[in-house]
Design a protein around this motif. Structure first.
Motif, PDB file in Angstrom:
ATOM      1  N   GLY A   1       0.826  -1.193   0.000  1.00 42.57           N
ATOM      2  CA  GLY A   1       0.000   0.000   0.000  1.00 42.57           C
ATOM      3  C   GLY A   1       0.863   1.247   0.000  1.00 42.57           C
ATOM      4  N   ARG A   2       0.206   2.382   0.158  1.00 41.84           N
ATOM      5  CA  ARG A   2       0.897   3.673   0.159  1.00 41.84           C
ATOM      6  C   ARG A   2       1.020   4.180   1.586  1.00 41.84           C
ATOM      7  N   LEU A   3       2.221   4.656   1.917  1.00 40.06           N
ATOM      8  CA  LEU A   3       2.485   5.214   3.241  1.00 40.06           C
ATOM      9  C   LEU A   3       2.898   6.670   3.062  1.00 40.06           C
ATOM     10  N   ILE A   4       2.208   7.558   3.757  1.00 46.54           N
ATOM     11  CA  ILE A   4       2.468   8.996   3.649  1.00 46.54           C
ATOM     12  C   ILE A   4       3.008   9.485   4.989  1.00 46.54           C
ATOM     13  N   LEU A   5       4.198  10.067   4.968  1.00 48.61           N
ATOM     14  CA  LEU A   5       4.861  10.562   6.169  1.00 48.61           C
ATOM     15  C   LEU A   5       4.798  12.084   6.199  1.00 48.61           C
TER      16      LEU A   5
ATOM     17  N   ARG B   1       7.119  21.004   5.019  1.00 49.36           N
ATOM     18  CA  ARG B   1       5.809  21.357   4.468  1.00 49.36           C
ATOM     19  C   ARG B   1       5.275  20.277   3.532  1.00 49.36           C
ATOM     20  N   ARG B   2       6.165  19.663   2.788  1.00 50.38           N
ATOM     21  CA  ARG B   2       5.739  18.629   1.837  1.00 50.38           C
ATOM     22  C   ARG B   2       5.660  17.272   2.516  1.00 50.38           C
ATOM     23  N   ALA B   3       4.721  16.483   2.071  1.00 48.12           N
ATOM     24  CA  ALA B   3       4.566  15.127   2.584  1.00 48.12           C
ATOM     25  C   ALA B   3       5.479  14.182   1.811  1.00 48.12           C
ATOM     26  N   ILE B   4       5.922  13.134   2.478  1.00 48.06           N
ATOM     27  CA  ILE B   4       6.770  12.113   1.868  1.00 48.06           C
ATOM     28  C   ILE B   4       5.885  10.917   1.534  1.00 48.06           C
ATOM     29  N   VAL B   5       5.734  10.632   0.247  1.00 49.58           N
ATOM     30  CA  VAL B   5       4.839   9.573  -0.219  1.00 49.58           C
ATOM     31  C   VAL B   5       5.666   8.380  -0.661  1.00 49.58           C
ATOM     32  N   LEU B   6       5.419   7.242  -0.056  1.00 46.19           N
ATOM     33  CA  LEU B   6       6.113   6.005  -0.398  1.00 46.19           C
ATOM     34  C   LEU B   6       5.109   5.032  -0.993  1.00 46.19           C
ATOM     35  N   GLU B   7       5.291   4.704  -2.257  1.00 45.36           N
ATOM     36  CA  GLU B   7       4.376   3.809  -2.955  1.00 45.36           C
ATOM     37  C   GLU B   7       4.828   2.355  -2.802  1.00 45.36           C
ATOM     38  N   ASN B   8       3.857   1.459  -2.800  1.00 47.17           N
ATOM     39  CA  ASN B   8       4.105   0.013  -2.830  1.00 47.17           C
ATOM     40  C   ASN B   8       5.036  -0.435  -1.705  1.00 47.17           C
ATOM     41  N   VAL B   9       4.673  -0.096  -0.493  1.00 49.68           N
ATOM     42  CA  VAL B   9       5.420  -0.547   0.680  1.00 49.68           C
ATOM     43  C   VAL B   9       4.877  -1.917   1.089  1.00 49.68           C
ATOM     44  N   PHE B  10       5.741  -2.916   1.139  1.00 50.40           N
ATOM     45  CA  PHE B  10       5.314  -4.273   1.475  1.00 50.40           C
ATOM     46  C   PHE B  10       4.867  -4.349   2.936  1.00 50.40           C
ATOM     47  N   PHE B  11       3.879  -5.229   3.193  1.00 49.36           N
ATOM     48  CA  PHE B  11       3.388  -5.485   4.561  1.00 49.36           C
ATOM     49  C   PHE B  11       3.113  -4.167   5.280  1.00 49.36           C
ATOM     50  N   ILE B  12       2.289  -3.356   4.640  1.00 46.04           N
ATOM     51  CA  ILE B  12       2.088  -1.992   5.109  1.00 46.04           C
ATOM     52  C   ILE B  12       1.411  -1.952   6.465  1.00 46.04           C
ATOM     53  N   ASN B  13       0.503  -2.884   6.756  1.00 47.43           N
ATOM     54  CA  ASN B  13      -0.157  -2.875   8.069  1.00 47.43           C
ATOM     55  C   ASN B  13       0.848  -3.097   9.194  1.00 47.43           C
ATOM     56  N   LYS B  14       1.754  -4.034   8.980  1.00 45.53           N
ATOM     57  CA  LYS B  14       2.768  -4.313   9.994  1.00 45.53           C
ATOM     58  C   LYS B  14       3.682  -3.117  10.184  1.00 45.53           C
ATOM     59  N   LYS B  15       4.096  -2.478   9.082  1.00 45.28           N
ATOM     60  CA  LYS B  15       4.971  -1.314   9.182  1.00 45.28           C
ATOM     61  C   LYS B  15       4.272  -0.178   9.919  1.00 45.28           C
TER      62      LYS B  15
END
Length: 229
Positions: A183-187, A193-207
């Motif tokens: 899934g996508r994780l947004i930090l 000011r800008r958000a850090i968008v990480l696409e296709n992070v494996f095992f996103i729920n666990k992370k």
């Protein structure tokens, strides 16, 4: 029961969409073995193997091309695939029931030899190896007090403040989540000011759970220290 310990660091890697092609890679390897065992010649079994491989390959391309964010879209997709397969089997077993469809299916006799499948699988394996190497030079590390971005051949490093880090999790494609729990994780660092968008992070729920637990433990520690003072 004692709660699991909070990890010292959590690594986040954003992968390209090609990683979701692994079902096609497995299908190519299986097809190469079956076709080679069947004499590597055009026959009914090898025709069927080629059709199944092409169908899976096309379905995999659909997964890469479109997003299926809701269960309803996923249901419609499976209904369409099931209807197509049902009509195909019906026209194969009873060609007189739907003569036009039976004639069309009868003309579908694709054939690929074992060498084709082997070359296809080898190309995907090489791409995966390049992906594994490339992500070693671009990844994120979450620590209790800072967010680090490792990138570049010389391991360039960017630092962000982590105590007030806010995270958002998005699962925009159910297929991608089913394949690799991705899934996508947004930090949202506090000093950026800008958000850090990480696409296709494996095992996103666990992370996401690990990061939340780490930041929660840090907040409790900070509050305890402030109360003692």
């Amino acid at each position: 029961k004692s709660e699991p310990e909070v990890p010292n660091s959590i690594y986040l890697v954003s992968y390209p969409k090609i990683v979701f092609m692994y079902p096609t890679l497995i299908a190519a390897i299986v097809a190469a073995i079956i076709t080679g065992m069947n004499g590597n010649e055009p026959n009914a079994t090898n025709y069927l193997v080629s059709l199944i491989f092409l169908g899976l390959f096309c379905a995999n391309l659909v997964v890469l091309s479109f997003d299926f964010p809701r269960t309803t879209s996923l249901t419609f997709f499976f209904i369409g695939v099931a209807a197509f397969m049902g009509l195909w089997l019906l026209s194969t077993t009873n060609p007189d029931l739907l003569p036009w469809l039976g004639n069309l299916v009868g003309k579908l006799k694709p054939f690929c030899n074992a060498m084709f499948y082997a070359i296809f699988a080898t190309a995907l394996v090489l791409i995966y190896l390049f992906v594994v190497v490339s992500v070693q030079f671009d990844y994120w590390e979450v620590r209790p007090n800072e967010l680090l971005h490792h990138h570049g051949v010389l391991s360039d490093l960017e630092r962000f403040s982590a105590p007030n880090l806010r995270i958002d999790k998005e699962i925009n494609d159910l297929f991608e989540y089913l394949l690799l729990r991705a899934g996508r994780l947004i930090l949202h660092p506090s000093n950026e000011r800008r958000a850090i968008v990480l696409e296709n992070v494996f095992f996103i729920n666990k992370k996401e759970q690990q990061i939340t637990k780490m930041l929660g433990a840090l907040q409790v520690q900070v509050r305890t220290d402030s109360n003692e003072n």
